[in-house]
Design a protein around this motif. Structure first.
Motif, mmCIF file in Angstrom:
data_model
loop_
_atom_site.group_PDB
_atom_site.id
_atom_site.type_symbol
_atom_site.label_atom_id
_atom_site.label_comp_id
_atom_site.label_asym_id
_atom_site.label_seq_id
_atom_site.Cartn_x
_atom_site.Cartn_y
_atom_site.Cartn_z
ATOM 1 N N PHE A 130 0.839 -1.203 0.000
ATOM 2 C CA PHE A 130 0.000 0.000 0.000
ATOM 3 C C PHE A 130 0.870 1.248 0.000
ATOM 4 O O PHE A 130 0.625 2.203 -0.749
ATOM 5 C CB PHE A 130 -0.920 0.006 1.214
ATOM 6 N N ALA A 177 6.578 14.713 -10.358
ATOM 7 C CA ALA A 177 7.126 14.881 -11.703
ATOM 8 C C ALA A 177 6.348 15.933 -12.475
ATOM 9 O O ALA A 177 6.943 16.779 -13.163
ATOM 10 C CB ALA A 177 7.105 13.552 -12.441
ATOM 11 N N ALA A 178 5.011 15.924 -12.333
ATOM 12 C CA ALA A 178 4.201 16.893 -13.077
ATOM 13 C C ALA A 178 4.520 18.315 -12.629
ATOM 14 O O ALA A 178 4.777 19.201 -13.463
ATOM 15 C CB ALA A 178 2.720 16.587 -12.879
ATOM 16 N N ALA A 206 3.874 1.551 -1.098
ATOM 17 C CA ALA A 206 4.533 1.724 -2.395
ATOM 18 C C ALA A 206 3.581 2.362 -3.400
ATOM 19 O O ALA A 206 3.976 3.224 -4.186
ATOM 20 C CB ALA A 206 5.027 0.379 -2.905
ATOM 21 N N LEU A 207 2.297 1.974 -3.351
ATOM 22 C CA LEU A 207 1.326 2.589 -4.267
ATOM 23 C C LEU A 207 1.209 4.086 -4.009
ATOM 24 O O LEU A 207 1.187 4.889 -4.951
ATOM 25 C CB LEU A 207 -0.044 1.932 -4.089
ATOM 26 N N PHE A 208 1.168 4.474 -2.727
ATOM 27 C CA PHE A 208 1.043 5.903 -2.443
ATOM 28 C C PHE A 208 2.316 6.642 -2.839
ATOM 29 O O PHE A 208 2.253 7.793 -3.287
ATOM 30 C CB PHE A 208 0.702 6.129 -0.974
ATOM 31 N N ILE A 212 4.104 5.909 -5.411
ATOM 32 C CA ILE A 212 4.021 6.093 -6.862
ATOM 33 C C ILE A 212 3.119 7.280 -7.191
ATOM 34 O O ILE A 212 3.437 8.099 -8.070
ATOM 35 C CB ILE A 212 3.526 4.794 -7.532
ATOM 36 N N VAL A 213 2.003 7.420 -6.449
ATOM 37 C CA VAL A 213 1.105 8.564 -6.686
ATOM 38 C C VAL A 213 1.836 9.873 -6.444
ATOM 39 O O VAL A 213 1.784 10.802 -7.269
ATOM 40 C CB VAL A 213 -0.133 8.458 -5.767
ATOM 41 N N VAL A 214 2.565 9.942 -5.322
ATOM 42 C CA VAL A 214 3.268 11.189 -5.000
ATOM 43 C C VAL A 214 4.373 11.454 -6.013
ATOM 44 O O VAL A 214 4.627 12.613 -6.385
ATOM 45 C CB VAL A 214 3.803 11.122 -3.557
ATOM 46 N N ALA A 215 5.007 10.383 -6.521
ATOM 47 C CA ALA A 215 6.054 10.578 -7.525
ATOM 48 C C ALA A 215 5.470 11.158 -8.807
ATOM 49 O O ALA A 215 6.080 12.042 -9.424
ATOM 50 C CB ALA A 215 6.754 9.261 -7.810
ATOM 51 N N ALA A 216 4.273 10.681 -9.190
ATOM 52 C CA ALA A 216 3.643 11.228 -10.396
ATOM 53 C C ALA A 216 3.336 12.709 -10.203
ATOM 54 O O ALA A 216 3.616 13.541 -11.084
ATOM 55 C CB ALA A 216 2.374 10.454 -10.719
ATOM 56 N N ALA A 217 2.783 13.063 -9.035
ATOM 57 C CA ALA A 217 2.467 14.461 -8.767
ATOM 58 C C ALA A 217 3.735 15.309 -8.787
ATOM 59 O O ALA A 217 3.766 16.402 -9.368
ATOM 60 C CB ALA A 217 1.763 14.585 -7.424
#
Lengths: 100, 174
Positions: free
Chosen positions: A60, A73-74, A62-64, A66-71
């Motif tokens: 769980f 990067a944007a 790790a999933l969060f 990944i979400v924060v990493a996407a945010a």
């Protein structure tokens, strides 16, 4: 697979990401180094979550991550685009307005 | 297989570190993320592996390549990035990795694994759930609050990114 191997892989990836952040002059490559470091952290989470395959807390987390990493990067790329429009460069050594 | 993925991950990360061409660095970053996804599959986290491929390879790397395209004057020559601080970076990297690997070998993982075995032995599963079932049930029950917060964070970050990157001063004073 022994859990130490995951940790050693993660340590190596973390150090490579750190070296990318320290050495590269282009801001986008620095963001790539940040992504490498976040991946290293995720490998640790997944490895620990193997021990606990009922609650799966590590997966769980790790999933969060990944979400924060996407945010991240944007937002980071948006800021880099603005910096490029203002200074006409993404070379971090030339963006030194605060340097005395 | 594990060592194959490890080798691919470390080698392509080293390509990111040593390549001067930004696009080569971006493409070898794809290889790193794929290899890390393979490692997730070996560790039994299939859903996180799929998410890794979809979000990182399908999203973040494409975003980075768009960033490269938008911040370089396309003139037919390769996009080169210079390096600096090579010596201090090598010192930091080698000493940090030596320290981390030493610390990892000092840790007592067998005690941790024994503790986990004891805890897992007390748990009686009512039904056989796959990894994705477990993650889905967990996201809708125990982890509902972080899930919603992550959704709002992603929304705020993406709207903010679009606003920051695309904002133009209006000429009519509004």
């Amino acid at each position: 697979m022994a859990i130490e191997h995951y940790f050693i892989l993660s340590a190596i990836l973390f150090c490579i990401g750190m070296a990318v952040i320290i050495t590269k002059k282009n801001a986008i490559v620095v963001l790539m180094g940040v992504e490498l470091i976040l991946n290293a952290a995720n490998i640790n989470f997944i490895a620990i979550s193997q021990l606990d395959n009922i609650k799966l807390g590590g997966q769980f987390f790790a999933l969060f991550v990944i979400v924060v990493a996407a945010a991240e990067a944007a937002v980071g790329l948006a800021i880099i685009l603005k910096i490029y429009k203002y200074f006409s460069t993404t070379n971090l050594d030339e963006i030194n307005q605060l340097k005395g | 297989m594990f060592y194959f993925f490890c080798g691919v991950a470390v080698l392509s990360a080293l390509v990111v570190l040593f390549s001067k061409n930004i696009l080569y660095a971006a493409f070898s970053l794809v290889a790193t993320f794929m290899a890390v996804a393979g490692i997730y599959v070996i560790a039994g986290a299939e859903f996180v592996a799929i998410t890794q491929i979809m979000v990182y390879v399908g999203g973040i790397v494409v975003l980075l390549i768009f960033g490269v395209m938008l911040t370089n004057k396309i003139s037919g020559k390769a996009m080169i990035t210079e390096s600096r601080n090579r010596f201090s970076a090598a010192v930091v990297m080698l000493s940090l990795s030596a320290l981390l690997i030493y610390a990892i070998f000092q840790m007592n993982f067998t005690a941790l694994q024994g503790q986990a075995l004891i805890e897992n032995a007390n748990y009686k599963p009512t039904e056989n759930l796959t990894n994705i079932n477990q993650l889905g049930i967990g996201l809708m029950s125990d982890y509902i609050l972080p899930f919603e917060i992550a959704a709002v964070l992603l929304l705020v970050a993406l709207i903010g990114a679009a606003t920051v990157a695309g904002y133009k001063e209006r000429s009519d004073g509004h």
